[in-house]
Design a protein around this motif. Structure first.
Motif, PDB file in Angstrom:
ATOM      1  N   PRO A  22     -15.308   5.689   2.229  1.00  0.00           N
ATOM      2  CA  PRO A  22     -15.797   4.402   1.245  1.00  0.00           C
ATOM      3  C   PRO A  22     -14.658   4.874   0.475  1.00  0.00           C
ATOM      4  O   PRO A  22     -15.126   4.039  -0.588  1.00  0.00           O
ATOM      5  CB  PRO A  22     -17.047   5.386   0.892  1.00  0.00           C
ATOM      6  N   LEU A  23     -13.605   5.570  -0.308  1.00  0.00           N
ATOM      7  CA  LEU A  23     -12.656   5.212  -1.150  1.00  0.00           C
ATOM      8  C   LEU A  23     -11.506   4.547  -0.781  1.00  0.00           C
ATOM      9  O   LEU A  23     -10.897   4.312  -0.490  1.00  0.00           O
ATOM     10  CB  LEU A  23     -11.860   6.690  -0.982  1.00  0.00           C
ATOM     11  N   GLY A  24     -11.757   3.448  -1.817  1.00  0.00           N
ATOM     12  CA  GLY A  24     -11.382   2.606  -2.742  1.00  0.00           C
ATOM     13  C   GLY A  24     -11.718   1.522  -2.015  1.00  0.00           C
ATOM     14  O   GLY A  24     -10.403   0.237  -1.185  1.00  0.00           O
ATOM     15  N   ARG A  33      -8.184  -0.998  -0.649  1.00  0.00           N
ATOM     16  CA  ARG A  33      -7.541  -1.548  -2.384  1.00  0.00           C
ATOM     17  C   ARG A  33      -6.772  -0.639  -2.531  1.00  0.00           C
ATOM     18  O   ARG A  33      -7.665   0.164  -4.250  1.00  0.00           O
ATOM     19  CB  ARG A  33      -7.955  -2.479  -3.294  1.00  0.00           C
ATOM     20  N   ARG A  34      -6.064   0.096  -1.803  1.00  0.00           N
ATOM     21  CA  ARG A  34      -5.565   1.278  -2.399  1.00  0.00           C
ATOM     22  C   ARG A  34      -4.164   1.569  -2.365  1.00  0.00           C
ATOM     23  O   ARG A  34      -2.895   1.624  -1.920  1.00  0.00           O
ATOM     24  CB  ARG A  34      -5.844   2.604  -1.406  1.00  0.00           C
ATOM     25  N   TYR A  35      -4.044   1.647  -4.038  1.00  0.00           N
ATOM     26  CA  TYR A  35      -2.838   1.394  -4.554  1.00  0.00           C
ATOM     27  C   TYR A  35      -2.518   2.343  -5.549  1.00  0.00           C
ATOM     28  O   TYR A  35      -3.116   3.038  -5.891  1.00  0.00           O
ATOM     29  CB  TYR A  35      -2.545  -0.019  -5.267  1.00  0.00           C
ATOM     30  N   SER A  36      -1.101   2.739  -4.932  1.00  0.00           N
ATOM     31  CA  SER A  36      -0.551   4.095  -5.656  1.00  0.00           C
ATOM     32  C   SER A  36      -0.758   4.014  -7.196  1.00  0.00           C
ATOM     33  O   SER A  36      -0.716   3.036  -8.254  1.00  0.00           O
ATOM     34  CB  SER A  36       1.292   4.703  -5.345  1.00  0.00           C
ATOM     35  N   TRP A  37      -1.285   5.228  -6.962  1.00  0.00           N
ATOM     36  CA  TRP A  37      -1.329   5.605  -9.111  1.00  0.00           C
ATOM     37  C   TRP A  37      -2.253   4.604  -9.636  1.00  0.00           C
ATOM     38  O   TRP A  37      -2.223   4.686 -10.490  1.00  0.00           O
ATOM     39  CB  TRP A  37      -0.204   6.090 -10.006  1.00  0.00           C
ATOM     40  N   THR A  38      -3.538   4.181  -9.273  1.00  0.00           N
ATOM     41  CA  THR A  38      -4.826   4.114  -9.499  1.00  0.00           C
ATOM     42  C   THR A  38      -5.374   4.779  -9.179  1.00  0.00           C
ATOM     43  O   THR A  38      -5.890   5.648  -8.672  1.00  0.00           O
ATOM     44  CB  THR A  38      -4.965   2.499  -8.628  1.00  0.00           C
ATOM     45  N   GLU A  39      -6.834   4.557  -9.778  1.00  0.00           N
ATOM     46  CA  GLU A  39      -8.355   5.474  -9.645  1.00  0.00           C
ATOM     47  C   GLU A  39      -8.708   5.579  -8.328  1.00  0.00           C
ATOM     48  O   GLU A  39      -8.884   6.907  -7.851  1.00  0.00           O
ATOM     49  CB  GLU A  39      -9.495   5.070 -10.001  1.00  0.00           C
ATOM     50  N   SER A  40      -8.400   4.668  -7.103  1.00  0.00           N
ATOM     51  CA  SER A  40      -8.254   4.339  -5.317  1.00  0.00           C
ATOM     52  C   SER A  40      -7.442   5.982  -4.916  1.00  0.00           C
ATOM     53  O   SER A  40      -8.179   6.409  -4.173  1.00  0.00           O
ATOM     54  CB  SER A  40      -8.193   3.968  -4.649  1.00  0.00           C
ATOM     55  N   ASP A  41      -6.510   5.427  -5.210  1.00  0.00           N
ATOM     56  CA  ASP A  41      -5.151   6.863  -5.154  1.00  0.00           C
ATOM     57  C   ASP A  41      -5.391   8.417  -6.140  1.00  0.00           C
ATOM     58  O   ASP A  41      -5.631   8.932  -4.927  1.00  0.00           O
ATOM     59  CB  ASP A  41      -3.778   6.196  -5.629  1.00  0.00           C
ATOM     60  N   ALA A  42      -5.640   8.395  -6.376  1.00  0.00           N
ATOM     61  CA  ALA A  42      -6.685   9.321  -7.795  1.00  0.00           C
ATOM     62  C   ALA A  42      -7.388  10.073  -6.063  1.00  0.00           C
ATOM     63  O   ALA A  42      -8.109  10.970  -5.885  1.00  0.00           O
ATOM     64  CB  ALA A  42      -6.579   8.986  -8.942  1.00  0.00           C
TER      65      ALA A  42
END
Ligand code: GLV
Ligand code: MN
Ligand code: MN
Length: 414
Positions: A22-24, A33-42
Protein backbone atom coordinates in the motif's frame (compact mmCIF):
# COMPACT_ATOMS: atom_id res chain seq x y z
CA UNK A 1 3.81 -14.39 15.35
CA UNK A 2 6.09 -17.28 14.29
CA UNK A 3 9.67 -17.35 15.56
CA UNK A 4 12.70 -19.10 14.07
CA UNK A 5 15.48 -21.07 15.80
CA UNK A 6 17.11 -17.76 16.82
CA UNK A 7 13.94 -16.53 18.48
CA UNK A 8 13.51 -13.95 15.69
CA UNK A 9 10.21 -13.44 13.97
CA UNK A 10 10.11 -15.42 10.73
CA UNK A 11 9.18 -13.54 7.60
CA UNK A 12 7.53 -14.82 4.47
CA UNK A 13 7.71 -13.18 1.06
CA UNK A 14 3.92 -12.86 0.94
CA UNK A 15 3.74 -11.15 4.32
CA UNK A 16 6.49 -8.62 3.54
CA UNK A 17 5.01 -7.98 0.11
CA UNK A 18 1.59 -7.28 1.60
CA UNK A 19 3.09 -4.79 4.07
CA UNK A 20 4.93 -2.82 1.40
CA UNK A 21 2.18 -2.91 -1.24
CA UNK A 22 0.00 0.00 0.00
CA UNK A 23 2.91 2.43 0.50
CA UNK A 24 3.01 5.18 -2.12
CA UNK A 25 0.24 3.72 -4.29
CA UNK A 26 -1.96 6.21 -6.11
CA UNK A 27 -5.56 5.11 -5.70
CA UNK A 28 -6.72 6.54 -9.01
CA UNK A 29 -4.08 5.07 -11.32
CA UNK A 30 -3.23 2.01 -9.24
CA UNK A 31 0.44 2.86 -9.89
CA UNK A 32 3.19 3.90 -7.50
CA UNK A 33 4.59 7.38 -6.87
CA UNK A 34 7.48 6.60 -4.59
CA UNK A 35 9.79 9.52 -5.23
CA UNK A 36 12.96 9.94 -3.23
CA UNK A 37 12.90 12.07 -0.09
CA UNK A 38 9.11 12.41 -0.05
CA UNK A 39 6.54 11.09 2.41
CA UNK A 40 6.06 7.83 0.51
CA UNK A 41 9.84 7.36 0.41
CA UNK A 42 9.97 7.89 4.18
CA UNK A 43 7.25 5.25 4.62
CA UNK A 44 9.28 2.77 2.52
CA UNK A 45 12.41 3.59 4.53
CA UNK A 46 10.45 2.96 7.73
CA UNK A 47 9.32 -0.41 6.39
CA UNK A 48 12.94 -1.29 5.49
CA UNK A 49 14.21 -0.44 9.00
CA UNK A 50 11.37 -2.34 10.69
CA UNK A 51 11.92 -5.41 8.51
CA UNK A 52 15.66 -5.37 9.19
CA UNK A 53 14.97 -5.13 12.94
CA UNK A 54 12.54 -8.04 12.75
CA UNK A 55 15.25 -10.16 11.15
CA UNK A 56 17.92 -9.03 13.60
CA UNK A 57 19.86 -7.20 10.85
CA UNK A 58 21.81 -4.02 11.43
CA UNK A 59 20.08 -1.23 9.46
CA UNK A 60 22.03 1.82 8.30
CA UNK A 61 21.65 4.70 5.88
CA UNK A 62 24.90 5.53 4.09
CA UNK A 63 26.17 9.05 3.28
CA UNK A 64 24.31 8.98 -0.04
CA UNK A 65 20.92 8.00 1.36
CA UNK A 66 21.15 4.32 0.35
CA UNK A 67 19.75 1.88 2.91
CA UNK A 68 21.68 -1.19 4.11
CA UNK A 69 20.65 -4.10 6.32
CA UNK A 70 23.64 -6.18 7.42
CA UNK A 71 23.60 -9.84 8.35
CA UNK A 72 26.75 -10.79 10.30
CA UNK A 73 28.40 -7.42 9.62
CA UNK A 74 31.46 -8.34 11.69
CA UNK A 75 32.16 -11.64 9.90
CA UNK A 76 35.47 -11.89 8.04
CA UNK A 77 35.63 -11.30 4.32
CA UNK A 78 33.90 -9.11 1.82
CA UNK A 79 30.13 -8.78 1.86
CA UNK A 80 27.69 -10.25 -0.63
CA UNK A 81 25.28 -7.47 -1.58
CA UNK A 82 21.75 -8.09 -2.74
CA UNK A 83 18.60 -5.93 -2.79
CA UNK A 84 17.51 -3.32 -5.34
CA UNK A 85 15.52 -0.07 -4.92
CA UNK A 86 12.19 1.09 -3.51
CA UNK A 87 11.54 4.25 -5.55
CA UNK A 88 9.34 4.21 -8.66
CA UNK A 89 8.71 5.97 -11.95
CA UNK A 90 5.47 8.04 -12.05
CA UNK A 91 2.64 5.51 -11.79
CA UNK A 92 5.12 2.66 -11.87
CA UNK A 93 4.42 -0.98 -11.14
CA UNK A 94 4.72 -2.70 -7.78
CA UNK A 95 7.61 -4.99 -8.71
CA UNK A 96 10.36 -2.90 -10.32
CA UNK A 97 12.80 -2.56 -7.41
CA UNK A 98 10.68 -3.73 -4.45
CA UNK A 99 10.71 -7.33 -5.72
CA UNK A 100 14.49 -7.40 -5.23
CA UNK A 101 14.36 -5.87 -1.75
CA UNK A 102 11.49 -8.03 -0.46
CA UNK A 103 13.02 -11.18 -1.99
CA UNK A 104 16.33 -10.37 -0.32
CA UNK A 105 14.73 -10.09 3.13
CA UNK A 106 12.70 -13.25 2.51
CA UNK A 107 15.80 -15.15 1.30
CA UNK A 108 17.79 -14.11 4.37
CA UNK A 109 14.83 -15.06 6.60
CA UNK A 110 14.60 -18.43 4.89
CA UNK A 111 18.32 -19.17 5.22
CA UNK A 112 18.35 -18.07 8.83
CA UNK A 113 15.38 -20.34 9.61
CA UNK A 114 17.35 -23.34 8.31
CA UNK A 115 20.19 -22.52 10.72
CA UNK A 116 22.53 -21.28 7.94
CA UNK A 117 25.10 -18.80 9.18
CA UNK A 118 27.03 -16.80 6.58
CA UNK A 119 30.81 -16.99 6.70
CA UNK A 120 31.01 -13.43 5.38
CA UNK A 121 28.70 -10.43 5.75
CA UNK A 122 25.53 -10.30 3.68
CA UNK A 123 24.07 -6.86 2.95
CA UNK A 124 20.58 -6.02 1.68
CA UNK A 125 20.63 -2.64 -0.04
CA UNK A 126 17.87 -0.31 -1.19
CA UNK A 127 19.51 2.27 -3.44
CA UNK A 128 18.00 5.73 -3.51
CA UNK A 129 16.53 7.47 -6.61
CA UNK A 130 17.24 4.53 -8.94
CA UNK A 131 14.64 5.72 -11.42
CA UNK A 132 15.74 9.34 -11.42
CA UNK A 133 12.03 10.17 -11.34
CA UNK A 134 12.44 13.16 -9.03
CA UNK A 135 15.93 14.55 -9.77
CA UNK A 136 16.49 13.31 -13.34
CA UNK A 137 19.60 11.15 -12.90
CA UNK A 138 18.98 7.40 -12.96
CA UNK A 139 20.75 5.28 -10.30
CA UNK A 140 21.66 8.43 -8.42
CA UNK A 141 22.39 6.65 -5.11
CA UNK A 142 24.70 4.03 -6.59
CA UNK A 143 26.35 6.63 -8.86
CA UNK A 144 27.14 8.77 -5.83
CA UNK A 145 28.42 5.75 -3.90
CA UNK A 146 30.79 4.72 -6.69
CA UNK A 147 31.86 8.25 -7.60
CA UNK A 148 30.17 8.13 -11.02
CA UNK A 149 28.62 11.57 -10.40
CA UNK A 150 30.19 14.60 -8.79
CA UNK A 151 28.46 15.32 -5.44
CA UNK A 152 28.33 19.08 -6.06
CA UNK A 153 26.48 18.45 -9.34
CA UNK A 154 24.12 16.07 -7.53
CA UNK A 155 23.37 18.55 -4.76
CA UNK A 156 22.29 21.09 -7.40
CA UNK A 157 19.86 18.75 -9.22
CA UNK A 158 16.32 20.12 -9.06
CA UNK A 159 12.91 18.49 -9.18
CA UNK A 160 10.01 19.86 -11.24
CA UNK A 161 9.09 22.28 -8.44
CA UNK A 162 12.61 23.69 -8.29
CA UNK A 163 13.54 21.90 -5.03
CA UNK A 164 17.20 20.86 -5.07
CA UNK A 165 18.44 17.46 -3.93
CA UNK A 166 20.33 19.24 -1.14
CA UNK A 167 17.12 20.92 0.06
CA UNK A 168 15.10 17.71 -0.18
CA UNK A 169 17.68 15.82 1.87
CA UNK A 170 17.79 18.55 4.50
CA UNK A 171 14.00 18.41 4.79
CA UNK A 172 14.37 14.66 5.42
CA UNK A 173 17.04 15.34 8.09
CA UNK A 174 19.94 14.08 5.97
CA UNK A 175 23.16 16.02 5.47
CA UNK A 176 23.83 16.65 1.74
CA UNK A 177 27.36 17.80 2.55
CA UNK A 178 28.20 14.11 3.13
CA UNK A 179 27.25 13.05 -0.42
CA UNK A 180 29.97 11.48 -2.55
CA UNK A 181 32.04 8.43 -3.33
CA UNK A 182 32.28 6.13 -0.31
CA UNK A 183 35.43 4.06 -0.70
CA UNK A 184 35.26 2.84 2.88
CA UNK A 185 31.87 1.24 2.26
CA UNK A 186 32.85 -0.06 -1.18
CA UNK A 187 35.94 -1.71 0.34
CA UNK A 188 33.62 -3.86 2.44
CA UNK A 189 31.74 -5.24 -0.59
CA UNK A 190 32.79 -8.36 -2.49
CA UNK A 191 30.05 -9.04 -5.03
CA UNK A 192 26.53 -7.95 -5.89
CA UNK A 193 23.56 -10.04 -7.02
CA UNK A 194 20.45 -7.91 -7.64
CA UNK A 195 17.14 -9.70 -8.17
CA UNK A 196 14.67 -7.84 -10.40
CA UNK A 197 11.46 -8.44 -12.27
CA UNK A 198 12.16 -9.02 -15.95
CA UNK A 199 11.12 -5.94 -17.93
CA UNK A 200 10.29 -7.88 -21.04
CA UNK A 201 8.78 -11.27 -21.76
CA UNK A 202 11.78 -13.37 -22.82
CA UNK A 203 11.48 -15.71 -19.83
CA UNK A 204 7.78 -16.24 -20.52
CA UNK A 205 8.70 -17.23 -24.08
CA UNK A 206 11.37 -19.62 -22.82
CA UNK A 207 9.13 -21.16 -20.17
CA UNK A 208 11.58 -20.30 -17.39
CA UNK A 209 10.73 -18.67 -14.06
CA UNK A 210 14.22 -17.26 -13.43
CA UNK A 211 16.93 -15.82 -15.68
CA UNK A 212 20.45 -14.50 -15.18
CA UNK A 213 21.61 -11.18 -16.65
CA UNK A 214 24.37 -11.12 -19.24
CA UNK A 215 24.65 -7.36 -19.44
CA UNK A 216 22.87 -4.06 -19.88
CA UNK A 217 22.58 -2.06 -23.09
CA UNK A 218 24.21 1.36 -23.01
CA UNK A 219 21.52 3.97 -22.40
CA UNK A 220 20.85 7.49 -21.28
CA UNK A 221 18.51 10.43 -21.11
CA UNK A 222 18.89 13.88 -22.59
CA UNK A 223 16.79 16.98 -21.94
CA UNK A 224 15.96 19.04 -25.03
CA UNK A 225 14.84 22.64 -24.53
CA UNK A 226 13.06 24.37 -27.42
CA UNK A 227 12.58 28.11 -26.88
CA UNK A 228 10.17 29.97 -29.19
CA UNK A 229 7.87 32.97 -28.79
CA UNK A 230 4.50 32.91 -27.03
CA UNK A 231 1.67 34.47 -29.00
CA UNK A 232 -2.07 34.32 -29.73
CA UNK A 233 -3.31 31.09 -31.37
CA UNK A 234 -6.16 32.89 -33.12
CA UNK A 235 -4.42 35.95 -34.50
CA UNK A 236 -0.79 35.10 -35.27
CA UNK A 237 -0.22 34.34 -38.95
CA UNK A 238 1.49 30.98 -39.53
CA UNK A 239 4.36 32.74 -41.26
CA UNK A 240 4.98 34.94 -38.22
CA UNK A 241 5.18 32.18 -35.65
CA UNK A 242 8.19 30.86 -33.73
CA UNK A 243 6.41 27.80 -32.39
CA UNK A 244 8.68 25.42 -30.40
CA UNK A 245 6.07 22.66 -30.65
CA UNK A 246 6.89 22.14 -34.35
CA UNK A 247 10.59 21.22 -34.06
CA UNK A 248 9.70 19.25 -30.93
CA UNK A 249 7.13 17.19 -32.87
CA UNK A 250 9.59 16.57 -35.70
CA UNK A 251 12.18 15.49 -33.13
CA UNK A 252 9.87 12.85 -31.65
CA UNK A 253 9.38 11.33 -35.11
CA UNK A 254 13.11 11.59 -35.79
CA UNK A 255 13.86 9.66 -32.60
CA UNK A 256 11.63 6.82 -33.72
CA UNK A 257 13.20 6.77 -37.19
CA UNK A 258 16.77 6.89 -35.79
CA UNK A 259 16.01 4.01 -33.43
CA UNK A 260 14.69 1.94 -36.34
CA UNK A 261 17.78 2.76 -38.45
CA UNK A 262 20.27 1.78 -35.75
CA UNK A 263 18.49 -1.26 -34.24
CA UNK A 264 18.00 0.75 -31.04
CA UNK A 265 15.21 2.12 -28.85
CA UNK A 266 14.29 5.78 -28.44
CA UNK A 267 11.44 7.28 -26.46
CA UNK A 268 10.12 10.70 -25.59
CA UNK A 269 8.00 9.93 -22.54
CA UNK A 270 8.07 13.26 -20.78
CA UNK A 271 7.28 16.68 -22.19
CA UNK A 272 6.21 20.00 -20.75
CA UNK A 273 4.99 23.05 -22.64
CA UNK A 274 5.19 26.57 -21.22
CA UNK A 275 3.00 28.26 -20.30
CA UNK A 276 0.65 25.46 -21.35
CA UNK A 277 -2.35 27.41 -22.68
CA UNK A 278 -4.65 25.70 -25.16
CA UNK A 279 -5.18 28.95 -27.06
CA UNK A 280 -1.58 30.21 -27.19
CA UNK A 281 1.57 29.30 -29.04
CA UNK A 282 4.01 27.90 -26.47
CA UNK A 283 6.95 29.97 -25.27
CA UNK A 284 9.00 26.82 -24.68
CA UNK A 285 8.85 23.06 -24.84
CA UNK A 286 11.01 20.81 -22.69
CA UNK A 287 11.29 17.16 -23.71
CA UNK A 288 13.30 14.21 -22.50
CA UNK A 289 14.85 11.72 -24.93
CA UNK A 290 15.52 8.23 -23.54
CA UNK A 291 17.74 6.22 -25.88
CA UNK A 292 19.13 2.69 -25.57
CA UNK A 293 21.14 0.60 -28.02
CA UNK A 294 23.00 -2.70 -28.26
CA UNK A 295 26.37 -0.92 -28.33
CA UNK A 296 27.90 2.47 -27.52
CA UNK A 297 28.37 3.43 -31.19
CA UNK A 298 24.73 2.80 -32.08
CA UNK A 299 23.65 4.83 -29.04
CA UNK A 300 25.89 7.75 -30.03
CA UNK A 301 24.55 7.54 -33.62
CA UNK A 302 20.91 7.67 -32.49
CA UNK A 303 21.53 10.68 -30.26
CA UNK A 304 23.56 12.48 -32.96
CA UNK A 305 20.84 11.89 -35.58
CA UNK A 306 18.10 13.15 -33.27
CA UNK A 307 20.13 16.21 -32.30
CA UNK A 308 20.94 17.09 -35.94
CA UNK A 309 17.27 16.95 -36.86
CA UNK A 310 16.24 18.95 -33.77
CA UNK A 311 18.68 21.70 -34.73
CA UNK A 312 17.63 21.78 -38.39
CA UNK A 313 13.92 21.94 -37.58
CA UNK A 314 14.47 24.52 -34.85
CA UNK A 315 16.40 26.75 -37.26
CA UNK A 316 13.61 26.39 -39.83
CA UNK A 317 11.02 27.62 -37.31
CA UNK A 318 13.07 30.37 -35.66
CA UNK A 319 13.35 28.40 -32.42
CA UNK A 320 16.41 28.13 -30.15
CA UNK A 321 17.27 24.59 -29.06
CA UNK A 322 19.72 23.30 -26.48
CA UNK A 323 20.36 19.91 -24.94
CA UNK A 324 21.65 18.63 -21.61
CA UNK A 325 22.86 15.11 -20.90
CA UNK A 326 21.13 14.03 -17.68
CA UNK A 327 22.56 10.55 -17.23
CA UNK A 328 24.38 8.15 -19.49
CA UNK A 329 25.40 4.61 -18.65
CA UNK A 330 27.85 2.84 -20.95
CA UNK A 331 27.39 -0.82 -21.89
CA UNK A 332 27.65 -3.17 -18.90
CA UNK A 333 28.92 -6.73 -19.20
CA UNK A 334 28.34 -8.51 -15.94
CA UNK A 335 31.25 -10.43 -14.39
CA UNK A 336 31.49 -13.70 -16.30
CA UNK A 337 32.89 -15.78 -13.45
CA UNK A 338 30.14 -14.63 -11.07
CA UNK A 339 27.48 -15.14 -13.71
CA UNK A 340 28.73 -18.67 -14.45
CA UNK A 341 28.80 -19.49 -10.75
CA UNK A 342 25.26 -18.23 -10.23
CA UNK A 343 24.05 -20.12 -13.30
CA UNK A 344 25.71 -23.32 -12.00
CA UNK A 345 24.11 -22.91 -8.55
CA UNK A 346 20.67 -22.54 -10.12
CA UNK A 347 21.19 -25.52 -12.42
CA UNK A 348 22.29 -27.62 -9.44
CA UNK A 349 19.17 -26.49 -7.56
CA UNK A 350 17.08 -27.87 -10.43
CA UNK A 351 16.16 -24.45 -11.85
CA UNK A 352 18.28 -23.90 -14.96
CA UNK A 353 18.20 -20.19 -15.79
CA UNK A 354 18.67 -18.71 -19.26
CA UNK A 355 21.13 -15.85 -19.63
CA UNK A 356 19.58 -12.62 -20.97
CA UNK A 357 20.69 -9.12 -21.93
CA UNK A 358 18.45 -6.20 -21.01
CA UNK A 359 17.83 -2.62 -22.08
CA UNK A 360 16.82 -1.56 -18.56
CA UNK A 361 19.22 0.20 -16.21
CA UNK A 362 20.00 -1.11 -12.72
CA UNK A 363 22.14 -0.27 -9.69
CA UNK A 364 23.96 -3.59 -10.19
CA UNK A 365 25.14 -2.16 -13.52
CA UNK A 366 26.60 0.87 -11.77
CA UNK A 367 28.21 -1.25 -9.02
CA UNK A 368 29.69 -3.48 -11.74
CA UNK A 369 32.32 -0.77 -12.32
CA UNK A 370 33.69 -1.45 -8.82
CA UNK A 371 32.84 -5.04 -7.81
CA UNK A 372 31.78 -8.24 -9.60
CA UNK A 373 28.03 -8.00 -10.14
CA UNK A 374 25.20 -9.87 -11.77
CA UNK A 375 21.42 -10.09 -11.64
CA UNK A 376 18.58 -12.58 -11.38
CA UNK A 377 15.40 -11.87 -13.34
CA UNK A 378 11.96 -13.14 -12.36
CA UNK A 379 9.49 -13.95 -15.12
CA UNK A 380 7.01 -11.22 -16.06
CA UNK A 381 4.15 -12.90 -17.98
CA UNK A 382 3.21 -9.85 -20.05
CA UNK A 383 6.56 -8.08 -20.08
CA UNK A 384 4.81 -4.82 -19.06
CA UNK A 385 6.93 -2.64 -16.79
CA UNK A 386 7.11 0.99 -15.61
CA UNK A 387 3.31 0.82 -15.60
CA UNK A 388 0.63 -0.43 -13.18
CA UNK A 389 0.17 -3.62 -15.24
CA UNK A 390 3.62 -4.90 -14.24
CA UNK A 391 3.19 -8.35 -12.70
CA UNK A 392 4.89 -11.52 -11.52
CA UNK A 393 2.99 -14.57 -10.35
CA UNK A 394 3.31 -15.43 -6.64
CA UNK A 395 4.83 -18.83 -7.51
CA UNK A 396 7.53 -17.12 -9.59
CA UNK A 397 8.23 -14.66 -6.77
CA UNK A 398 8.71 -17.66 -4.47
CA UNK A 399 11.00 -19.25 -7.07
CA UNK A 400 12.98 -16.00 -7.04
CA UNK A 401 13.38 -16.14 -3.25
CA UNK A 402 14.45 -19.77 -3.51
CA UNK A 403 16.98 -18.95 -6.23
CA UNK A 404 18.37 -15.96 -4.36
CA UNK A 405 18.66 -17.97 -1.14
CA UNK A 406 20.60 -20.68 -3.00
CA UNK A 407 22.93 -18.05 -4.50
CA UNK A 408 23.53 -16.30 -1.16
CA UNK A 409 24.17 -19.65 0.53
CA UNK A 410 26.74 -20.47 -2.13
CA UNK A 411 28.50 -17.08 -2.20
CA UNK A 412 28.41 -16.46 1.54
CA UNK A 413 28.89 -20.08 2.63
CA UNK A 414 32.04 -21.55 4.16
C1 GLV B 1 15.23 1.86 -15.08
O1 GLV B 1 14.30 1.12 -14.81
C2 GLV B 1 15.42 2.24 -16.46
O2 GLV B 1 15.97 1.44 -17.21
O3 GLV B 1 14.95 3.30 -16.82
MN1 MN C 1 12.67 0.94 -13.47
MN1 MN D 1 14.45 -1.27 -11.23
Amino acid sequence: MCRDVHGLASVSFAELWAELLPLGRDERSGGYRRYSWTESDAACRGWFAATAARLGLLAECDRNGNLWAWWEPSADGLAIVTGSHLDSVPDGGAFDGPLGVVSAFAAVGRLRATGFRPARPVAIAAFTEEEGARFGVACLGSRLLTGAIDPATARRLRDRDGVSLAEAMQTADRDPALLGSDDELLARLGACVELHIEQGSALAGLGAAIGVAAGIWPHGRWRLDFAGRADHAGTTRLADRRDPMLPFAATVLAARAAAERHGALATVGKVTAEPGAANAISAAVHAWLDARAPDDTALADVVADVWDLARQESARHGVEVSRAEESVTPAVSFDTALRDRVTAVLAAAGAPAPVLATGAGHDAGVLASRIPATMLFVRNPTGVSHAPGEHAEPADCEAGVEALAAVIADLAGQ
